[in-house]
Design a protein around this motif. Structure first.
Motif, PDB file in Angstrom:
ATOM      1  N   THR A 320       0.859  -1.193   0.000  1.00  0.00           N
ATOM      2  CA  THR A 320       0.000   0.000   0.000  1.00  0.00           C
ATOM      3  C   THR A 320       0.890   1.235   0.000  1.00  0.00           C
ATOM      4  N   VAL A 321       0.460   2.272  -0.712  1.00  0.00           N
ATOM      5  CA  VAL A 321       1.193   3.540  -0.778  1.00  0.00           C
ATOM      6  C   VAL A 321       0.306   4.645  -0.234  1.00  0.00           C
ATOM      7  N   VAL A 322       0.884   5.509   0.625  1.00  0.00           N
ATOM      8  CA  VAL A 322       0.155   6.636   1.199  1.00  0.00           C
ATOM      9  C   VAL A 322       0.853   7.927   0.803  1.00  0.00           C
ATOM     10  N   LEU A 323       0.119   8.805   0.128  1.00  0.00           N
ATOM     11  CA  LEU A 323       0.638  10.132  -0.226  1.00  0.00           C
ATOM     12  C   LEU A 323       0.421  11.072   0.956  1.00  0.00           C
ATOM     13  N   VAL A 536     -11.307  13.454  -5.743  1.00  0.00           N
ATOM     14  CA  VAL A 536     -10.216  12.548  -6.106  1.00  0.00           C
ATOM     15  C   VAL A 536     -10.257  11.283  -5.256  1.00  0.00           C
ATOM     16  N   LEU A 537     -10.687  11.433  -3.989  1.00  0.00           N
ATOM     17  CA  LEU A 537     -10.656  10.344  -3.009  1.00  0.00           C
ATOM     18  C   LEU A 537     -12.070   9.950  -2.609  1.00  0.00           C
ATOM     19  N   ASP A 538     -12.208   8.685  -2.183  1.00  0.00           N
ATOM     20  CA  ASP A 538     -13.494   8.267  -1.627  1.00  0.00           C
ATOM     21  C   ASP A 538     -13.512   8.552  -0.122  1.00  0.00           C
ATOM     22  N   ALA A 539     -14.539   8.093   0.550  1.00  0.00           N
ATOM     23  CA  ALA A 539     -14.699   8.411   1.973  1.00  0.00           C
ATOM     24  C   ALA A 539     -13.681   7.697   2.862  1.00  0.00           C
ATOM     25  N   ASN A 540     -12.915   6.742   2.291  1.00  0.00           N
ATOM     26  CA  ASN A 540     -11.812   6.112   3.034  1.00  0.00           C
ATOM     27  C   ASN A 540     -10.500   6.859   2.829  1.00  0.00           C
ATOM     28  N   ALA A 541     -10.515   7.911   2.005  1.00  0.00           N
ATOM     29  CA  ALA A 541      -9.315   8.637   1.566  1.00  0.00           C
ATOM     30  C   ALA A 541      -8.469   7.798   0.623  1.00  0.00           C
ATOM     31  N   GLU A 542      -9.070   6.779   0.009  1.00  0.00           N
ATOM     32  CA  GLU A 542      -8.401   5.996  -1.033  1.00  0.00           C
ATOM     33  C   GLU A 542      -8.715   6.611  -2.400  1.00  0.00           C
ATOM     34  N   ASN A 547      -6.389   1.669  -6.785  1.00  0.00           N
ATOM     35  CA  ASN A 547      -6.512   0.893  -5.547  1.00  0.00           C
ATOM     36  C   ASN A 547      -5.203   0.911  -4.768  1.00  0.00           C
ATOM     37  N   ARG A 548      -5.322   0.774  -3.431  1.00  0.00           N
ATOM     38  CA  ARG A 548      -4.170   0.719  -2.525  1.00  0.00           C
ATOM     39  C   ARG A 548      -3.325   1.991  -2.555  1.00  0.00           C
ATOM     40  N   LEU A 549      -3.876   3.081  -3.055  1.00  0.00           N
ATOM     41  CA  LEU A 549      -3.208   4.396  -2.984  1.00  0.00           C
ATOM     42  C   LEU A 549      -4.102   5.320  -2.168  1.00  0.00           C
ATOM     43  N   PHE A 550      -3.598   5.791  -1.035  1.00  0.00           N
ATOM     44  CA  PHE A 550      -4.351   6.657  -0.131  1.00  0.00           C
ATOM     45  C   PHE A 550      -3.664   8.023  -0.036  1.00  0.00           C
ATOM     46  N   VAL A 551      -4.416   9.015   0.395  1.00  0.00           N
ATOM     47  CA  VAL A 551      -3.848  10.343   0.675  1.00  0.00           C
ATOM     48  C   VAL A 551      -4.119  10.664   2.133  1.00  0.00           C
ATOM     49  N   ARG A 576      -7.798   8.465  11.197  1.00  0.00           N
ATOM     50  CA  ARG A 576      -8.932   7.693  10.658  1.00  0.00           C
ATOM     51  C   ARG A 576      -8.515   6.943   9.401  1.00  0.00           C
ATOM     52  N   THR A 577      -7.739   7.594   8.530  1.00  0.00           N
ATOM     53  CA  THR A 577      -7.317   6.948   7.285  1.00  0.00           C
ATOM     54  C   THR A 577      -6.458   5.721   7.574  1.00  0.00           C
ATOM     55  N   ALA A 578      -5.584   5.805   8.578  1.00  0.00           N
ATOM     56  CA  ALA A 578      -4.780   4.625   8.952  1.00  0.00           C
ATOM     57  C   ALA A 578      -5.689   3.469   9.351  1.00  0.00           C
ATOM     58  N   ASP A 579      -6.721   3.739  10.110  1.00  0.00           N
ATOM     59  CA  ASP A 579      -7.664   2.682  10.491  1.00  0.00           C
ATOM     60  C   ASP A 579      -8.381   2.099   9.272  1.00  0.00           C
ATOM     61  N   ARG A 580      -8.740   2.959   8.332  1.00  0.00           N
ATOM     62  CA  ARG A 580      -9.434   2.474   7.137  1.00  0.00           C
ATOM     63  C   ARG A 580      -8.506   1.602   6.279  1.00  0.00           C
ATOM     64  N   ILE A 581      -7.217   1.988   6.181  1.00  0.00           N
ATOM     65  CA  ILE A 581      -6.250   1.166   5.432  1.00  0.00           C
ATOM     66  C   ILE A 581      -6.182  -0.236   6.033  1.00  0.00           C
ATOM     67  N   ALA A 582      -6.044  -0.284   7.362  1.00  0.00           N
ATOM     68  CA  ALA A 582      -5.925  -1.589   8.021  1.00  0.00           C
ATOM     69  C   ALA A 582      -7.200  -2.412   7.853  1.00  0.00           C
ATOM     70  N   ASP A 583      -8.351  -1.769   7.970  1.00  0.00           N
ATOM     71  CA  ASP A 583      -9.617  -2.502   7.842  1.00  0.00           C
ATOM     72  C   ASP A 583      -9.819  -3.041   6.427  1.00  0.00           C
ATOM     73  N   LEU A 584      -9.380  -2.284   5.442  1.00  0.00           N
ATOM     74  CA  LEU A 584      -9.639  -2.674   4.063  1.00  0.00           C
ATOM     75  C   LEU A 584      -8.663  -3.721   3.536  1.00  0.00           C
ATOM     76  N   TYR A 585      -7.408  -3.682   3.983  1.00  0.00           N
ATOM     77  CA  TYR A 585      -6.385  -4.502   3.321  1.00  0.00           C
ATOM     78  C   TYR A 585      -5.563  -5.401   4.240  1.00  0.00           C
TER      79      TYR A 585
END
Length: 586
Positions: A320-323, A536-542, A547-551, A576-585
């Protein structure tokens, strides 16, 4: 670190927050890449003259005394945008800063370093106005203000956020605000108009010293860290980086910029076998986000990087990559990586439409308000310790700073023209506006101790005309340079005028003998929303198209949060975005 689960691009305000949450709460291995230098780390004892180490994973590498040496109280050494140690550019100071193309009378004020622009912020940590989240189309319906409150609370706990103490300067502001009919606000979740102490991410001293002596005006002991006295409540050096208390470890410096509040917490995870690992590499510029074809859409697989000292390049793979490179560099990197652009990448940039209203007071007026102090001494106290809020319009902050910075802000940064040649509408509440020069400037600067400034911050909304794109003509070693545009909407002008009139009224009600409105040009400092959620982003900040690119930086905010400083909101959203990354992937 080999084979990280997550690569975070940027160690500014929000990247270390994301990394700490992913490692501590979700057990993931995180590599954080930062383009700028790292101050206060023993692996980089001369960060602007020598390449130093490559990576740090150990919180014991952090060195508070080294930070004391690197951060000075000299204004120009810190803040000169060309050669100051807090600038946007490579750590190697024999080289020029990084170029941004800005075709207008405006100024960009950011920092590339571990800690990012929080390295020189005032520590102001207010929350967004609730209406800026719950009542605006610019914010995704899936996230309410109530959803963010637990993340605000966690961030405020880690950053020691608390009400700022008052000095003589704030007493004059409060006198003016209350005489103007405004009441004190008691909530962090502001829905009404009024004044309040700033919620600042600055740890304050306890009520007694480590020797058990009472902390009052009669205390004559040492204020060094060895005596257990913590906090820099009355130092006012925050725009130089703030390394107080002197001799304290990095994590115990009072002002909790990201490199003080969140980086040690992230590195601590590496020493705990129950948690994931965090590694941080400064001097590493990400030049490309790599992708593979996924099911129905593309998927981020890692990054290409360039060492800013040696020029060496390499590819780093990650799940996963986070900008988190900020409102300018995040869209620039996206566009330089040729990722899908549906027309909103880099668009909708907001920066609070700042202005600056100055009051000059005579000795008798200040002494009457505050008999023990007699004058305001703008360099004493936290840089901004009181504020005014008007949800739907914006707010203002009471400001005190060191003499050079505040004189520049008071009289030499304007779009109104020269004050001696600029008429003032007799119906307006200020006496002069624009540049002050010559003997008049010297006279005004000599009144420094009796001069108070109020910073205006508007509730400006994102517009597609403003934003970041790639310049067609100029490139540097990292690709096409960013081209930046921001112009105010007439609605923003009206809000700024309204707040400036309130500021002038507060000055007059406090007894100011002269009020000066600066009429600043655009200052790109509180930037938000150039990669915003809902577009640009959905409600998960993805990313909607990758896919697998978050801001996880201020560019993910959907607007300017109503006017308050965005650091607390950006960091709460990053948690919150960190929690969403973990929950999703994971």
């Amino acid at each position: 670190m080999e084979d990280p689960d997550v690569v975070v691009i940027g160690a500014g305000a929000d990247g270390p927050v994301t990394a700490a949450r992913l490692a501590r709460e979700h057990g993931l291995d995180v590599l954080v890449l930062e383009a700028g230098p790292w101050h206060g780390n023993s692996k980089w004892p001369k960060p602007h003259a020598d390449a130093g180490g490559t990576v740090s994973t150990d919180p014991d590498d952090l060195d508070g005394k080294l930070m004391d040496e690197q951060y000075t109280h000299r204004e120009a050494d810190a803040n000169d945008p060309t050669w100051g140690y807090l600038r946007v550019g490579p750590a190697d100071h024999s080289r020029a800063p990084w170029f941004r193309n800005l075709h207008q009378n405006a100024f960009i004020w950011q920092v590339s370093a571990v800690g990012g622009t929080t390295a020189h912020y005032f520590g102001n940590h207010p929350r967004a106005y609730p209406h800026a989240i719950d009542e605006q189309e610019h914010w995704p319906d899936e996230i309410s203000y109530e959803d963010l409150v637990p993340y605000y609370q966690l961030n405020e706990e880690v950053t020691s956020t608390q009400q700022a103490p008052m000095t003589a300067a704030e007493e004059v502001f409060i006198e003016g605000a209350e005489n103007a009919g405004f009441d004190k606000l008691d909530s962090l979740n502001v829905t009404d108009t009024g004044w309040r102490p700033q919620p600042n991410a600055i740890e304050e001293p306890g009520r007694e010293t480590s020797n058990g002596e009472p902390l009052d005006a009669d205390y004559e002991g040492s204020f060094s860290y060895d005596d257990g006295f913590r906090g820099d409540t009355l130092v006012g050096d925050h725009f130089q980086g703030s390394s107080t208390p002197v001799d304290a470890p990095v994590r115990d410096k009072a002002r909790k910029s990201s490199n003080v509040g969140w980086v040690p917490r992230a590195l601590d995870a590496t020493k705990d076998p129950e948690m994931g690992n965090v590694a941080l590499r400064p001097n590493t510029f990400v030049t490309n986000i790599n992708t593979n074809d996924g099911i129905g859409t593309i998927e981020a697989t890692g990054v290409d990087v360039r060492d800013t000292w040696s020029g060496d390049t390499e590819t780093i793979e990650a799940d996963t990559v986070v900008l988190a490179a900020g409102c300018i560099e995040s869209p620039r990197l996206w566009l330089n990586s040729d990722l899908p652009d549906d027309g909103w990448v880099g668009k909708g940039l907001t920066t609070h439409w700042f202005d600056w209203v100055v009051g000059v007071y005579d000795d008798e007026t200040v002494a009457e308000i505050n008999p023990e102090a007699e004058h305001m001494d703008p360099y004493i106290g936290q840089n901004s310790a009181a504020r005014f809020d008007k949800p739907g319009v914006g707010g203002m902050e009471d400001i005190g700073m060191s003499p050079g910075l505040v004189s520049y802000a008071d009289y030499l940064f304007t779009e109104a023209g020269y004050s001696f040649d600029t008429p003032v509408d007799p119906d307006e509440p200020w006496d002069t506006r624009g540049y002050v020069v010559g003997k008049e400037l010297k006279r005004r600067m000599s009144n420094y101790k009796q001069t108070k400034a109020l910073l205006i911050l508007t509730d400006d909304l994102p517009r597609k005309e403003n934003g970041v794109s790639l310049n067609d003509s100029f490139s540097d070693e990292h690709g096409a340079v960013p081209e930046i545009k921001w112009e105010p909407h007439p609605d923003d002008d009206a809000k700024r005028d309204e707040l400036s009139r309130i500021a002038a009224r507060i000055h007059k009600e406090a007894g100011a003998e002269h009020v000066h409105r600066c009429e600043w040009p655009p200052l790109l400092l509180h930037m938000q929303s150039s990669m915003r959620m809902g577009k640009v982003l959905d409600a998960n900040a993805e990313a909607k198209n990758v896919n697998r690119l978050f801001v996880a930086d201020h560019s993910a905010l959907a607007n300017g949060v109503g006017g308050p400083n965005p650091t607390n909101s950006g960091q709460a959203l990053a948690l919150r975005t960190a929690d969403r990354i973990a929950d999703l992937y994971y």
